[in-house]
Design an enzyme around this catalytic site. Structure first.
Site, mmCIF file in Angstrom:
data_model
loop_
_atom_site.group_PDB
_atom_site.id
_atom_site.type_symbol
_atom_site.label_atom_id
_atom_site.label_comp_id
_atom_site.label_asym_id
_atom_site.label_seq_id
_atom_site.Cartn_x
_atom_site.Cartn_y
_atom_site.Cartn_z
ATOM 1 N N GLY A 198 0.797 -1.225 0.000
ATOM 2 C CA GLY A 198 0.000 0.000 0.000
ATOM 3 C C GLY A 198 0.827 1.272 0.000
ATOM 4 N N CYS A 320 21.574 -2.941 9.561
ATOM 5 C CA CYS A 320 21.173 -4.033 10.444
ATOM 6 C C CYS A 320 20.229 -3.481 11.501
ATOM 7 C CB CYS A 320 22.387 -4.684 11.087
ATOM 8 S SG CYS A 320 23.046 -3.754 12.478
#
Lengths: 378, 358
Positions: A198, A320
């Site tokens: 979306g 990360c």
């Protein structure tokens, strides 16, 4: 001055989507309820489903709403893997973490075998390698998942050819970045499943979809009321779905050629001003908005900070969970060294991007690049 | 000024950053990622190198209202601090990695990068006072003696000091916590970090054994007579009394202490408490935190050899490559590799790495 060049991360919500969302937030009723209120919400959801289906070249019944693109990818990968009982999953080497991590999880916990197809220096998958894998392992392959376009370098992948080579093996494609920006037709591609998101088309966060070919059954990841074709459970996010459809409708009718032209001009200007900067991917076979560049002798971390301080939002690719920058696996797969990958930045343009904004970015680069070079640790 | 606030995710660096902003500086927060494989969560009272800490630092920056970034310094940290820590132990010395980190990372790699990027300096939550005196910019003990960190900052040369800012030196820790609370910094009650940040378990000996091996070797007395066996020389520290596992009693029944560790022969030498006494310290690699004292001239001052150790009155001098400190009273249990920091009253004169003692 604020210049947003991170549309690949998330597209600012478009006006029709904001309107659709806020209006539907007040609607009473659960789309699964049988009474009038429920039916009314259901009707809006089904219309949204049909709109999205139409725009994505599929049937309404093929759209399964999820809470994100990540969930859709998980559902496709685990769903096909579990349903098939086969052990091999084939992906490209440049998939998004939302594809690679579910596969890795299956490898670690369920004994799956992951075959990763390499890409050339332009970021396009090696169809010969795919052919060879399919020829030698066909009966064992549960799913082939190749993204429609890459989120870091924008390169479009030859999905029609992938489907031909697959010769009946289910093919899933993550079209999160493509849908709404380049022509995309589920039925024309002939894939078995496709992921949409979306917020990548100017819709709200928290809604996505997996398109699953009619008649194909996959094992659910979320178990419960079976609201979405018994494949996905959970009370439907009706406002999200309705707003997603409004966004998709708006975006699919916009002309993206202008964005592609801006991107090209931007690249030419950068190339003219900073000769050693190189483009990762391809200028033509690409999403209209993504430009991934390597700035030799520069840490992308430093460049991002300096540009941010000038009000310019760009991306270094992956980080990360602690937020530490990592060399992009996409760029590494394309043959860049770790150093080059750590010197690369993604600029992603959108409908609101203007020529003068991009000129300002080039100007800003003129001042910040020497500073970033001075801070380079090599 | 434009300053980089190094934010660990703890309360001190958060308040330091907030004070720098309040003082009118343009500040951005930077969390240093020092481990290439950060742990997800803190174990015990650890205070850095986890995903949780980078999150805490980010939230503190949000509350203060400054931009926030994470800088990957894992490689520099590993090369400059962790490898040095191991090689020093392997050589039988006892290094202080916090000194090393300040010298090589926080006020070197980070400061260099900050200056190259157009910033004037680095703000940290260290407890030390900076003063502009007739000697130039000098570094002094913090007003909170329990938190004073001037010792670990004694490795900063004049150029590094010029770019260093310690807004907390004039405040006691309890007040910093209260101030954090007043400022809405939720890290106000986060426990202090202790020990060595890259040894998450706090078990230094185990960490070293895993990396340097745990070869059994002899424990001998000063004459070389074997008294027992040890399980890896690195796991012992000079002055250690417990855990030697010796069954042969000392001549007069007195307890024995580790006097020396000899990695090359994998030998641990033990002896009496008196044998640990040190009256003369010679340190190499001198670093001066201000004007360089005249060479081969004796000065009165204080020598400190541990972060929170007591200052020992001394007469010191240097010859350009070594600092010699003659202590008024002996101290006990000093290992090569430790930092020798010289004070003039509360001012840090400079530091050296302990090379030899007598």
């Amino acid at each position: 001055m604020s210049i947003y060049l991170d549309h690949a991360a998330t597209v600012p919500m478009v006006e029709p989507a904001i309107r659709a969302l806020t209006e539907s937030l007040g609607a009473v009723g659960n789309a699964s309820s049988l009474h009038t209120d429920g039916r009314s919400v259901r009707k809006s959801v089904e219309e949204a489903r049909e709109h999205i289906a139409e725009l994505a070249g599929s049937a309404g019944s093929e759209i399964i709403f999820t809470a994100s693109g990540t969930e859709a990818n998980n559902l496709a990968i685990k769903g096909f893997y579990w349903k098939s009982g086969k052990k091999v999953i084939v992906t490209s080497a440049i998939e998004h973490a939302a594809t690679m991590d579910p596969v890795q999880w299956l490898v670690e916990h369920e004994g799956a075998e992951w075959i990763s197809i390499g890409v050339n220096s332009q970021g396009c998958i090696d169809l010969d390698q795919l052919k060879a894998v399919v020829n030698s392992r066909k009966a064992e392959i549960a799913l082939i998942s190749i993204m429609h376009s890459n989120n870091e370098v924008g390169v479009l992948q030859p999905i029609v050819e992938v489907v031909t080579i697959a010769d009946g093996i289910p093919v899933h494609t993550d079209a999160s970045q493509s849908f709404g920006k380049v022509p995309f037709s589920f039925s024309d591609l002939g894939v078995t499943a496709a992921t949409l998101s979306g917020h990548k088309v100017g819709g709200p966060l928290g809604v996505g979809a997996l398109i699953v070919k009619r008649g194909i059954d996959i094992t659910p990841v979320l178990h419960g009321g079976g609201q979405e074709r018994d494949i996905r459970s959970g009370t439907l996010n009706a406002p999200g779905a309705i707003s997603f459809a409004a966004a998709a409708k708006f975006m699919c009718h916009q002309k993206y050629d202008g964005v592609a032209t801006l991107r090209k001009t931007f690249w030419e200007s950068i190339h003219r001003n900073f000769e050693d900067v190189t483009l990762n991917g391809s200028i033509d076979n690409s999403l209209p908005g993504i430009l991934n560049l390597t700035f030799p002798g520069v840490d992308n971390e430093s460049l991002l900070v300096l540009l941010d301080m000038e009000g310019i939002s760009v991306s270094t690719g992956s980080a990360c969970s602690a937020g530490v920058h990592r060399p992009s696996h996409v760029l590494i797969a394309m043959g860049l060294t770790e150093k080059q990958a750590m010197s690369s930045l993604r600029f992603s343009l959108g409908l609101s991007t203007t020529q003068s904004q991009l000129e300002d970015v080039v100007k800003a680069l003129t001042t910040v690049l020497p500073r970033a070079r001075a801070a380079y640790k090599g | 000024m434009k300053l980089i606030a190094a934010m660990s995710g703890g309360v001190d660096s958060a308040v330091a950053a907030a004070r720098a902003v309040e003082a009118g500086h343009e500040v951005i927060g930077v969390h240093l990622a020092l481990s290439s494989n950060p742990q997800k969560y803190r174990s015990g009272a650890r205070g850095c190198c986890t995903v949780e800490d980078s999150h805490d630092a980010r939230r503190a920056a949000d509350v203060i209202g400054i931009p926030f970034y994470i800088w990957d310094m894992a490689e520099e940290f590993h090369e400059g601090v962790v490898e040095n820590f191991m090689s020093e132990y392997a050589e039988g010395r006892t290094p202080n990695p916090c000194l090393r980190c300040n010298e090589k990372i926080k006020f070197a790699a980070v400061l260099d990068r900050a200056q190259a990027l157009g910033f004037d300096g680095v703000v940290t939550g260290h407890y030390a006072q900076m003063r502009e005196t007739e000697l130039g910019r000098t570094i002094h003990r913090a007003v909170d003696p329990a938190k004073d960190q001037s010792y670990v900052l004694a490795v900063l040369n004049i150029d590094q000091l010029a770019g260093a800012h310690f807004p907390l030196g004039d405040t006691i820790k309890d007040e910093v916590r209260l101030e954090a609370e007043r400022r809405g910094l939720f890290v106000a009650n986060k426990p202090d970090s202790h020990d060595i940040c890259f040894v998450p378990s706090g078990d230094n000996a185990g960490w070293l054994r895993d990396r340097l091996g745990s070869e059994v070797g002899p424990i001998v007395d000063a004459d070389g007579t074997k008294l027992g066996e040890h399980k890896g020389a690195y796991t012992y520290t000079i002055g250690q009394r417990r855990g030697l596992g010796l069954t042969v009693p000392g001549a007069g029944g007195e307890p024995r202490y580790v006097l020396k560790i000899e990695p090359k022969t994998n030998t641990v030498v033990v002896g009496t408490h008196e044998a640990l006494a040190v009256s003369l310290i010679i340190g190499d690699r001198p670093i001066w935190c201000g004007p360089i004292p005249q060479g081969n001239t004796e000065y009165r001052g204080f020598a400190q050899v541990r972060a929170h150790g007591a200052p020992a009155a001394c007469t010191y001098s240097h010859n350009g490559s070594e600092i010699t400190a003659q202590l008024d009273e002996p101290i006990f249990g000093l290992a090569a590799g430790q930092g020798l920091v010289i004070y003039d009253g509360d001012r840090v004169v400079g530091s050296a790495t302990v090379a030899r003692t007598e």
